[in-house]
Design an enzyme around this catalytic site. Structure first.
Site, PDB file in Angstrom:
ATOM      1  N   LYS A  52      27.639 -98.659 -31.234  1.00 40.13           N
ATOM      2  CA  LYS A  52      27.771-100.084 -31.561  1.00 40.13           C
ATOM      3  C   LYS A  52      28.080-100.880 -30.282  1.00 40.13           C
ATOM      4  O   LYS A  52      27.531-101.954 -30.055  1.00 40.13           O
ATOM      5  CB  LYS A  52      28.854-100.287 -32.635  1.00 40.13           C
ATOM      6  CG  LYS A  52      28.396 -99.799 -34.004  1.00 40.13           C
ATOM      7  CD  LYS A  52      29.487 -99.730 -35.056  1.00 40.13           C
ATOM      8  CE  LYS A  52      28.928 -99.094 -36.333  1.00 40.13           C
ATOM      9  NZ  LYS A  52      29.898 -98.936 -37.419  1.00 40.13           N
ATOM     10  N   GLN A  96      36.158 -99.343 -38.122  1.00 36.51           N
ATOM     11  CA  GLN A  96      35.338 -98.173 -38.445  1.00 36.51           C
ATOM     12  C   GLN A  96      36.019 -97.338 -39.535  1.00 36.51           C
ATOM     13  O   GLN A  96      37.197 -97.008 -39.442  1.00 36.51           O
ATOM     14  CB  GLN A  96      35.117 -97.331 -37.166  1.00 36.51           C
ATOM     15  CG  GLN A  96      34.128 -96.188 -37.312  1.00 36.51           C
ATOM     16  CD  GLN A  96      32.694 -96.640 -37.577  1.00 36.51           C
ATOM     17  OE1 GLN A  96      32.273 -97.724 -37.187  1.00 36.51           O
ATOM     18  NE2 GLN A  96      31.933 -95.807 -38.256  1.00 36.51           N
ATOM     19  N   ASP A 119      30.553-106.320 -41.565  1.00 33.60           N
ATOM     20  CA  ASP A 119      30.156-105.179 -42.395  1.00 33.60           C
ATOM     21  C   ASP A 119      29.792-105.629 -43.813  1.00 33.60           C
ATOM     22  O   ASP A 119      29.191-104.866 -44.567  1.00 33.60           O
ATOM     23  CB  ASP A 119      31.332-104.193 -42.527  1.00 33.60           C
ATOM     24  CG  ASP A 119      31.333-103.101 -41.463  1.00 33.60           C
ATOM     25  OD1 ASP A 119      30.244-102.624 -41.113  1.00 33.60           O
ATOM     26  OD2 ASP A 119      32.434-102.736 -41.004  1.00 33.60           O
TER      27      ASP A 119
END
Ligand code: GUN
Length: 284
Positions: A52, A96, A119
């Site tokens: 990422k 995460q 997200d």
């Protein structure tokens, strides 16, 4: 033999578009910023986070990483999120998952400002997806839709079967296919006659988390097979689909690696760009 859906190629195209738009924003003095939080030392999470960060660099974003020890408390983690929520130079915040078991994932996701939830995991953003009025789409299902679009695979009126009902993939995947007028069935571990239902699928999405779960007898001739699985078997990455046998029946198939996986990061870049535009009142 199936056509192979090339996620690397489509993801590169998405990232290229994001990079071009980022360059334009920079002319106005705006640099999209993404903060990535990782707690503990899960090796798979470490790889994802590194990828990422690399993608941020490639498209011209500013990025920051918060690597916190496994023993981090909720208070410490929420404090980092609160600070990032306030920062003008940070447009996206990603924590995460999975988090160490003593941490409350739901509360962590809830704490992220919904306009920075790239997200699209927060209840507000999930609800917006449900009613079809959203700013961000969850990266993995959005990546699948982008692949279908790139290969001109029309969803309208098709029987779409999703195996798996997770909040991150299965449920939103079903919703996005429904938005495109697919007839959607979501299957799970308690589903009866799973193979029979899968055989009705024109578009079959496997998001089970079990290597080689989808076998050729579960696939209709000419079906489009999308494999969201990322399983490690003897150190080797493999999907949920028994690729070698299913590939002979499918019309299109995503490989693992190189299918859905690369798309997830491309869509994260797209969401972060969108967040930067929203925060600066720039039309998409
Ligand atoms: N863990 C596995 N996939 C994801 C993802 O898309 N986002 C976050 N935050 N964690 C993950």
């Amino acid at each position: 033999m199936a056509n192979i859906i090339d996620g690397k190629l489509v993801s590169a195209k998405v990232k290229q578009e994001v990079a071009e738009q980022t360059a334009k924003l920079k002319e106005q003095g705006i640099v999209p910023g993404l903060a990535v939080i990782i707690v503990g030392d899960d090796p798979a999470s470490r790889v994802y986070v590194n990828n990422k960060k690399k993608a941020c660099e490639a498209v011209g974003f500013y990025s920051e990483e918060y690597a916190m020890p496994a023993a981090t408390t909720m208070e410490q983690l929420l404090e980092v999120i609160d600070t990032l929520n306030e920062r003008k130079d940070i447009n996206g915040i990603l924590c995460q998952l999975p988090l160490p078991s003593h941490l409350d994932e739901k509360a962590v996701i809830d704490r992220i400002d919904t306009s920075k939830d790239v997200d699209a995991f927060s209840p507000v953003n999930v609800g917006k997806i449900m009613i079809g009025d959203y700013d961000f789409l969850p990266c993995t299902p959005a990546g699948v839709m982008e692949l279908l679009k790139h290969y001109d695979i029309d969803v309208c009126g098709k029987n779409c079967v999703v195996i798996g009902r997770s909040n991150i993939v299965g449920k939103p995947m079903g919703m996005l296919l429904l938005h495109q007028n697919g007839t959607v069935t979501i299957c799970h571990s308690r589903t009866k006659n799973l193979a029979e239902i899968c055989r009705t699928a024109d578009i079959l999405v496997a998001a089970v988390g079990r290597a080689n779960f989808v076998t050729a007898d579960m696939v209709k001739d000419g079906a489009v097979v999308i494999d969201v699985g990322m399983n490690r078997v003897d150190g080797k990455l493999c999907g949920d689909v028994a690729y070698d046998e299913v590939e002979k029946k499918a019309s299109f198939i995503t490989p693992v690696p190189g299918g859905v996986g690369p798309m997830t990061i491309g869509m994260l870049m797209k969401n972060t760009l969108k967040a930067a535009k929203l925060h600066n009142n720039i039309e998409d």
